[in-house]
Design a protein around this motif. Structure first.
Motif, PDB file in Angstrom:
ATOM      1  N   THR A   1      27.826  -2.664  59.935  1.00  0.00           N
ATOM      2  CA  THR A   1      27.408  -1.983  58.706  1.00  0.00           C
ATOM      3  C   THR A   1      27.788  -0.514  58.720  1.00  0.00           C
ATOM      4  OG1 THR A   1      25.541  -3.512  58.557  1.00  0.00           O
ATOM      5  CG2 THR A   1      25.437  -1.526  57.210  1.00  0.00           C
ATOM      6  N   GLN A   2      27.693   0.115  59.902  1.00  0.00           N
ATOM      7  CA  GLN A   2      27.968   1.547  59.989  1.00  0.00           C
ATOM      8  C   GLN A   2      29.417   1.879  59.624  1.00  0.00           C
ATOM      9  OE1 GLN A   2      26.430  -0.272  62.175  1.00  0.00           O
ATOM     10  NE2 GLN A   2      24.394   0.621  62.420  1.00  0.00           N
TER      11      GLN A   2
ATOM     12  N   PHE B   1      18.859   2.697  58.520  1.00  0.00           N
ATOM     13  CA  PHE B   1      20.062   3.510  58.343  1.00  0.00           C
ATOM     14  C   PHE B   1      20.466   3.621  56.874  1.00  0.00           C
ATOM     15  CE2 PHE B   1      24.738   3.867  58.205  1.00  0.00           C
ATOM     16  CZ  PHE B   1      24.870   5.102  58.809  1.00  0.00           C
TER      17      PHE B   1
ATOM     18  N   SER C   1      29.597   2.223  55.795  1.00  0.00           N
ATOM     19  CA  SER C   1      28.500   2.954  55.169  1.00  0.00           C
ATOM     20  C   SER C   1      29.003   4.101  54.288  1.00  0.00           C
ATOM     21  CB  SER C   1      27.543   3.496  56.233  1.00  0.00           C
ATOM     22  OG  SER C   1      28.232   4.339  57.139  1.00  0.00           O
TER      23      SER C   1
END
Length: 265
Positions: free
Chosen positions: A120-121, A212, A124
């Motif tokens: 996911t990062q 996050f 992002s």
């Protein structure tokens, strides 16, 4: 032989009881610390007996610049909406991969596997830019609608459906005149209930604990979720109110217990 079986059963029961106690112990310590003061938590060893400071911890918790009730409701809305969308659309996608023959079916499934491996990062920044351009920052829908595309859930549903769904039954329903949605709702969904319940637990817990992306997309205090509020419970620069932190953690874990016990059967 009977004595050996009894001994084996006794040993198995003892091991299961020990494992159950070890699993419950961290949650019990968290609940107990929610009733203790910061001084007690810092100066004393681990206690298994509740204290009397839960009201003071609640006053500290509600005395911050944000409202924990609002954060609780925001988390419920996001987790529930994301779970419902993820389960419904993932089951439909898995059904299309199993029950239909179409030209790009295998490349499509390969693409799902490839997307599933991307953290996911990594996406992002692009995801935030996209949400900013369409004006969906500080909007709970920005964390709910993307759950429609859940590659891991699709993969799990497909793998469960392959051995469980008999395509002859689907063909029989079509011959009898049932529409595609009628066939899906009447035949496929009852078969998929165990897989849907399992993925609902995983999705709800993951979405509820997410920190996050909510911190990136939600900057207004009225949109904060419980994990964001818990992360901000640091008091001033000299002292952290650990009692209030543990109380917030306890409150944030309660819905997860409810969802798990409701769907575990």
């Amino acid at each position: 032989m009977r004595r050996n079986k009894r001994k084996a059963s006794f040993i198995i029961c003892v091991v299961c009881i020990i494992l159950a106690l070890l699993s419950i112990l961290p949650f019990w310590i968290m609940i107990v610390n929610a009733t203790r003061s910061t001084v007690q938590i810092q100066s004393h060893a681990i206690s298994l007996i509740p204290s009397t400071h839960i009201l003071n911890n609640f006053k500290v918790l509600t005395g911050k610049t944000f409202n924990p009730v609002t954060g609780f409701m925001n988390s419920v809305v996001i987790a529930t909406g994301a779970t419902v969308l993820s389960i419904c659309f993932s089951t439909l996608t898995a059904y299309s991969l199993v029950a239909y023959e179409w030209k790009m079916r295998q490349p499509f499934f390969t693409m799902i596997l490839a997307v599933m491996m991307i953290p996911t990062q990594v996406i992002s920044i692009g995801f935030y830019q996209f949400m900013y351009r369409i004006g969906m920052t500080n909007n709970l829908l920005a964390l709910i609608l993307p759950a429609i595309a859940a590659p891991m859930t699709v993969f799990f549903m497909r793998q469960y459906m392959l051995p469980s769904l008999n395509l002859d039954i689907v063909a029989s329903a079509r011959i009898d005149g049932a529409g595609e949605f009628r066939t899906f709702n009447s035949i496929v969904l009852p078969i998929m209930k165990p897989a849907m319940a399992t993925q609902a637990i995983f999705t709800y817990v993951t979405t509820w604990n997410a920190l996050f992306l909510p911190m990136v997309l939600l900057t207004k205090k009225e949109n904060y979720t419980m994990p964001i509020m818990v992360s901000l419970l640091k008091g001033d620069i000299y002292r952290t109110e650990y009692g209030a932190v543990y109380l917030a953690l306890t409150l944030s874990v309660l819905p997860l217990f409810i969802v798990y016990f409701a769907l575990s059967k």
